[in-house]
Design an enzyme around this catalytic site. Structure first.
Site, PDB file in Angstrom:
ATOM      1  N   GLY A  43       0.846  -1.327   0.106  1.00 28.24           N
ATOM      2  CA  GLY A  43      -0.026  -0.086  -0.132  1.00 28.24           C
ATOM      3  C   GLY A  43       0.749   1.382   0.016  1.00 28.24           C
ATOM      4  O   GLY A  43       0.318   2.164  -0.521  1.00 28.24           O
ATOM      5  N   ASP A  99       0.425   3.471   4.327  1.00 27.53           N
ATOM      6  CA  ASP A  99      -0.650   3.984   3.631  1.00 27.53           C
ATOM      7  C   ASP A  99      -1.747   4.741   4.381  1.00 27.53           C
ATOM      8  O   ASP A  99      -1.976   5.819   4.385  1.00 27.53           O
ATOM      9  CB  ASP A  99      -1.190   3.377   2.479  1.00 27.53           C
ATOM     10  N   ASP A 102      -5.969   2.592  10.282  1.00 25.32           N
ATOM     11  CA  ASP A 102      -7.261   2.280  10.255  1.00 25.32           C
ATOM     12  C   ASP A 102      -7.524   1.681  11.780  1.00 25.32           C
ATOM     13  O   ASP A 102      -7.788   2.646  12.571  1.00 25.32           O
ATOM     14  CB  ASP A 102      -7.586   1.424   9.340  1.00 25.32           C
ATOM     15  N   LYS A 130      -7.677   7.535   9.708  1.00 29.44           N
ATOM     16  CA  LYS A 130      -9.054   7.469   9.772  1.00 29.44           C
ATOM     17  C   LYS A 130      -9.627   7.779  11.159  1.00 29.44           C
ATOM     18  O   LYS A 130      -8.878   7.562  11.932  1.00 29.44           O
ATOM     19  CB  LYS A 130      -9.841   5.994   9.367  1.00 29.44           C
ATOM     20  N   VAL A 152     -11.291   3.987   1.302  1.00 28.12           N
ATOM     21  CA  VAL A 152     -10.829   4.769  -0.024  1.00 28.12           C
ATOM     22  C   VAL A 152      -9.745   3.820  -0.719  1.00 28.12           C
ATOM     23  O   VAL A 152      -9.101   2.887  -0.137  1.00 28.12           O
ATOM     24  CB  VAL A 152      -9.978   5.985   0.569  1.00 28.12           C
ATOM     25  N   ASP A 158      -5.467  -0.183  -2.203  1.00 27.65           N
ATOM     26  CA  ASP A 158      -6.355  -1.208  -2.957  1.00 27.65           C
ATOM     27  C   ASP A 158      -7.575  -1.521  -2.359  1.00 27.65           C
ATOM     28  O   ASP A 158      -7.755  -1.413  -0.949  1.00 27.65           O
ATOM     29  CB  ASP A 158      -5.397  -2.505  -3.145  1.00 27.65           C
ATOM     30  N   ARG A 164      -4.855   0.192  -7.218  1.00 25.76           N
ATOM     31  CA  ARG A 164      -3.438   0.880  -6.744  1.00 25.76           C
ATOM     32  C   ARG A 164      -2.952   2.071  -7.541  1.00 25.76           C
ATOM     33  O   ARG A 164      -2.312   2.921  -7.220  1.00 25.76           O
ATOM     34  CB  ARG A 164      -2.691  -0.196  -6.454  1.00 25.76           C
TER      35      ARG A 164
HETATM   36  P1  IMP Z   1      -5.376  -1.333  10.146  1.00 25.58           P
HETATM   37  O1  IMP Z   1      -4.392  -2.779  10.578  1.00 25.58           O
HETATM   38  O2  IMP Z   1      -6.578  -1.638  10.491  1.00 25.58           O
HETATM   39  O3  IMP Z   1      -4.652  -0.244  10.625  1.00 25.58           O
HETATM   40  O4  IMP Z   1      -5.113  -1.325   8.759  1.00 25.58           O
HETATM   41  C1  IMP Z   1      -4.006  -0.849   8.074  1.00 25.58           C
HETATM   42  C2  IMP Z   1      -3.825  -1.438   6.700  1.00 25.58           C
HETATM   43  O5  IMP Z   1      -5.172  -1.927   6.146  1.00 25.58           O
HETATM   44  C3  IMP Z   1      -3.394  -0.686   5.750  1.00 25.58           C
HETATM   45  O6  IMP Z   1      -2.040  -0.522   5.570  1.00 25.58           O
HETATM   46  C4  IMP Z   1      -4.191  -0.846   4.443  1.00 25.58           C
HETATM   47  O7  IMP Z   1      -3.389  -1.675   3.854  1.00 25.58           O
HETATM   48  C5  IMP Z   1      -5.376  -1.399   4.875  1.00 25.58           C
HETATM   49  N1  IMP Z   1      -6.676  -0.394   4.952  1.00 25.58           N
HETATM   50  C6  IMP Z   1      -7.297  -0.014   5.851  1.00 25.58           C
HETATM   51  N2  IMP Z   1      -8.112   1.028   5.674  1.00 25.58           N
HETATM   52  C7  IMP Z   1      -8.187   0.731   4.424  1.00 25.58           C
HETATM   53  C8  IMP Z   1      -8.876   1.602   3.183  1.00 25.58           C
HETATM   54  O8  IMP Z   1      -9.659   2.604   3.561  1.00 25.58           O
HETATM   55  N3  IMP Z   1      -8.535   1.455   1.945  1.00 25.58           N
HETATM   56  C9  IMP Z   1      -7.732   0.455   1.555  1.00 25.58           C
HETATM   57  N4  IMP Z   1      -6.871  -0.052   2.595  1.00 25.58           N
HETATM   58  C10 IMP Z   1      -7.161   0.179   3.589  1.00 25.58           C
HETATM   59 MG    MG Z   2      -4.146  -3.452   1.509  1.00 23.05          MG
END
Ligand code: IMP
Ligand code: MG
Length: 181
Positions: A43, A99, A102, A130, A152, A158, A164
């Site tokens: 990402g 990237d 979340d 976010k 997004v 992606d 991407r």
């Molecule tokens: P987390 O572990 O939930 O913080 O997620 C992080 C990873 O989830 C990022 O590096 C992205 O690859 C993916 N991700 C989370 N939200 C999105 C989004 O809105 N669009 C695309 N990829 C996302």
């Molecule tokens: Mg991803």
């Protein structure tokens, strides 16, 4: 591909202006030091390429590959490191690039793992964050943009490995997201 978007959030030129500011701040904060950037694949690829060329410091680049999403729009909470050997971080100033922040699972797992390998310092830089309550506490030391809790794509991000290559970032239409149930 453009038809799959609900709306565009950030055009390429908007992203570049923000990267100019972040790179200037990083170059200032790490003046006289050597920086080791660790980019989280896939990402952060586009973000990393655009950001690192704006940083005016001696710089090393390493990449990490993790899996946490399994192609869906919901996090599993489990973070799997895909390579056997971690980058050499001992006594280095580490800047982790991802990237998007979340739930926080991915960055918290990476930060903890690298922290245990004895870096001199460790900071986190993300393009997007976010606005939401996170499962794991992670703060970005450098942040591009804060966004609402929407899915997004584009500029490296992606959905199921697609989109991407869109040069801008947009919100994916809700009806295109498969539910995990
Ligand atoms: P987390 O572990 O939930 O913080 O997620 C992080 C990873 O989830 C990022 O590096 C992205 O690859 C993916 N991700 C989370 N939200 C999105 C989004 O809105 N669009 C695309 N990829 C996302
Ligand atoms: Mg991803």
């Amino acid at each position: 591909m453009q038809g799959d978007l609900d709306r565009v959030l950030f055009h390429e030129t908007t992203i570049w202006s923000r990267l100019d500011q972040i790179a200037a701040q990083i170059s200032k904060d790490y003046a006289e030091k050597e920086l080791t950037v660790i980019a989280v694949l896939n990402g952060s690829l586009v973000f990393m390429a655009d950001l690192m060329r704006r940083i005016q410091l001696p710089l090393r680049l390493d990449c990490l590959s993790v899996a946490s999403y399994h192609g869906r729009a919901q996090t599993s909470g489990e973070v799997i490191f895909k390579q056997i050997a971690l980058p050499d971080v001992q006594d280095r100033h580490i800047l982790i690039l991802d990237d998007i922040l979340d739930s926080g699972h991915t960055l918290a797992a990476i930060r903890d793992k690298l922290q245990s390998a004895g870096p001199r310092s460790i900071k986190v830089c993300v393009l997007l964050s976010k606005k939401k309550k996170r499962d794991r506490a992670v703060d970005a030391d450098y942040l591009g943009f804060e966004i609402e809790d929407e899915f997004v794509v584009g500029y490296g991000l992606d959905y199921d490995e697609r989109y991407r290559n869109l040069p801008y970032i947009g919100v994916l239409r809700r009806e295109l997201i498969k539910s995990d149930e």
